[in-house]
Design an enzyme around this catalytic site. Structure first.
Site: not given
Ligand code: PGA
Length: 246
Positions: A7, A9, A91, A93, A161, A167, A204
């Site tokens: 992803n 983003k 997601h 976010e 997730e 992140g 992560s």
């Molecule tokens: P990350 O993000 O691997 O940077 O923690 C995962 C995601 O948002 O799907």
């Protein structure tokens, strides 16, 4: 087969995309690992053309409506003209920063099914919910609301997730990943009445922790944010999973 989806983003300029493509093409791909990348809409066509054989290309979001007065939105119907193979849906976010509700996410799932785009539904608990021991309750609620009235014959995936792991560099224990992924599969079969759905873990994931985190027997792969921006790291995650025995 393991599935590694990236992803991007809101990252990568055109120059970065060109670099990624040339680096990705140099990588020796592992056997029995399927790769996919959720890219910004602008790069869908280019990435599809360049990486088609080695990586599925999809997007990070889709409109809940088919068409109409929704300035700035991109519909599943438009995406299917560009061979978009999948879309992330819900997601965290989008849920947190754009206030997407489970009801909207449900509509997005249905639009994807209408136009042959495989949705990857993202679910997961916040830190507060985890601390209050509400993880399973939250997962069940998100799954039942987001998957309401879906056609049970259609293909989709779920990404577990935990919001607090995205992140942050902090991850659940491999035991907790397995427990929650297997709980999601239980809800899918008992409550939603669907079977054979792949469930990924996201939050992560990197080449160093992938093998341990994704070792559980229910875990079908990963959804990777930060580490998917670098072609070598992204492919290395898949390579490090190759020797997991089933
Ligand atoms: P990350 O993000 O691997 O940077 O923690 C995962 C995601 O948002 O799907």
């Amino acid at each position: 087969m393991k599935y590694i989806y990236g992803n991007w983003k809101e990252n990568n300029t055109l120059r970065d995309v060109n670099l990624f493509i040339s680096e990705f093409k140099k990588q020796k791909m592992p056997n029995d690992v399927c790769f996919g990348l959720a890219v910004p809409y602008l790069y869908l066509q280019k990435m599809n053309k360049k990486l088609q054989k080695k990586c599925e290309i999809g997007v990070q979001n889709v409109s809940f409506s088919e068409k109409g007065e929704f300035t700035g939105e991109i519909s599943a119907k438009m995406l299917c003209d560009f061979n978009c193979s999948f879309s992330l849906v819900g997601h965290s976010e989008r849920r947190q920063k754009f206030k997407e509700t489970n009801e909207e996410i449900n509509q997005k799932m249905l639009r994807c099914f209408d136009f042959g785009i495989m949705p990857i539904l993202c679910v997961g608990e916040t830190k507060e919910e985890k601390d209050e021991n509400k993880t399973k309750k939250v997962l069940k609620m998100q799954l039942t609301k987001c998957l309401k009235d879906i056609p049970t014959s259609k293909k989709f995936m779920v990404a577990y997730e935990p919001v607090w792991a995205i992140g942050t560099g902090v991850t659940p224990s491999p035991k907790d990943v397995e427990e929650n992924v297997s709980y999601i599969k239980k809800v899918l079969s008992e409550n939603i009445k669907v079977s054979g759905i792949c469930v990924l873990y996201g939050g992560s994931v990197n080449p160093q922790n992938a093998k341990e985190l994704l070792n559980g027997k229910s875990v079908d792969g990963a959804l990777v944010g930060g580490a998917s921006l670098n072609a070598k790291k992204f492919v290395d995650i898949g390579k490090n999973l190759q020797n997991i025995r089933r």
